[in-house]
Write an enzyme that holds these catalytic residues in place. Sequence first.
Site: not given
Length: 515
Positions: A208-209, A330, A434
């Site tokens: 993730e990210s 997000e 996010h």
Amino acid sequence: MTTLGCALTVALAAAWSTAPPTEPARPAAATTVRTHEGLVRGTAHGGYRTFEGIAYAEPPVGRLRWAPPRRPAPWSGVRDATRPASACPQPPGEVPGGSTDEDCLHLNVTTPDGAGPAHPRPVIVWLHGGGYTSGAGSSYGAHRMATRGDVVVVTVNYRLGTLGFLAHSGLPGSGTFGLADQQAALRWVRTEIGAFGGDPRNVTLAGESAGGYSVCAQLASPVASGLFDRAIIESGPCTGRPDRPFAPSSIPLSRARAAGADLAAKVGCGSARDVMACLRRVDVPRLLAAQGTDQQPAYATPLLPGDPAAAIAAGRFRRVPVLIGNNHDEGNGWAAGIVRAGHPVTPGTWPDVVASFFPSPGQAKAIVREYPVHRTDGGPVFGAVIGDSNFDCPTVHTDGLLAAHVPVWRYEFADEHAPPLTSDTPPFPLGAPHASELPYLFDLGGRPRDLTAAQHRLADSMIDYWTRFARTADPNGPTSPHWPRQTVLSLAPEHIVPTRTAQLRHHCAFWNTLG
């Protein structure tokens, strides 16, 4: 990622791991497993076992600082694997007080009861986010995914910041040491995971990210060929752009070397006869204080020959099935942090706010027209600009490029009442910002989030989709709503339904024409 954006990401991570953990179930018995290097002793819980802090590479210290990872030396006796090892060096944030311990190349294994060499389970290797400057594999409690999904989960530490991504002329591995660590962990999984009940022939790389961007980089890296069989990319679209301020995409080697030269000068090594020898003598706190807020892997390197965005656009990536997605809101977390820091978004300030992030006058004016701010909605509008430009529309673009070659399933996490990731009261409702999907998959920082009954059902459904994808390369199953490949699956407690309106909702036609 801007300074404020990075600081907010660290704050979110801090909220996860500094929360008091729940008491673990009383271990039934210690569990010992033999690896090629030696024996490790883990912990048995109710329904699963954990093995924490297993070294997958030699400590990158001394001459091995800024060197490709090396397989650990064999040991005698039994090594304790009942507690996490040190996180990689990073400022205070997710790790309380930060970390200065370079002996950090460790991973953690969570395996369900019943898994063993005779009955191997699919493997999910998780790469944490944190802007390539913070995070730790041990922050992600994986027992719910392991037990409900009947999979083996491996969470990984990799070198961060300047220790993970320094570039310098003549330095092998420049700009990609953190990515090389991830590959070393994947090689460890191929070799060792069978002893823990995992199937080394069925490995899903997920993140993730910054972890999602890492998955993109590994898809585009020829050196990663054969190391994984499927990919899950959460809020890390492969076509993110370095001119967008909130996404840690890769940069050219020339730019990374310039940043490395600046760092060497800051710590007094710029004019040394042997710059690298000088840098290897600098203590970790001084390096952390001198490193830039933004860190990215470098391309035009042996590990990453080209920009992952360009490689995927050209079809030069590993052909594996992909599950990819983003969150509905997000950008709201970053927008809230910026507003809270004393930068209100009003009709009068809005043009200047946009211009500070999009310096092209023509682009800034177009964005203000496309996203008008009225009296009371400035923060969420700013969040929509951040989210649409950095995550939502790049995810749409990435989906299309990947789907031309491999099976792709795309989701949008849309729980507008997702549990908050910080204890602060935001200046406006954040929706599904996010990282807000992570508590539905993991117990962050050692404890589950407070979820309603409907949110628990959504969490179970998401784990079912993710782990079925890991098992069969198709997330669909008889107990979940059907997920068609040609649509986006909207994930919310009140509904799990396919939708075709994501591009319109996030102004993707506008961002495509803006360039």
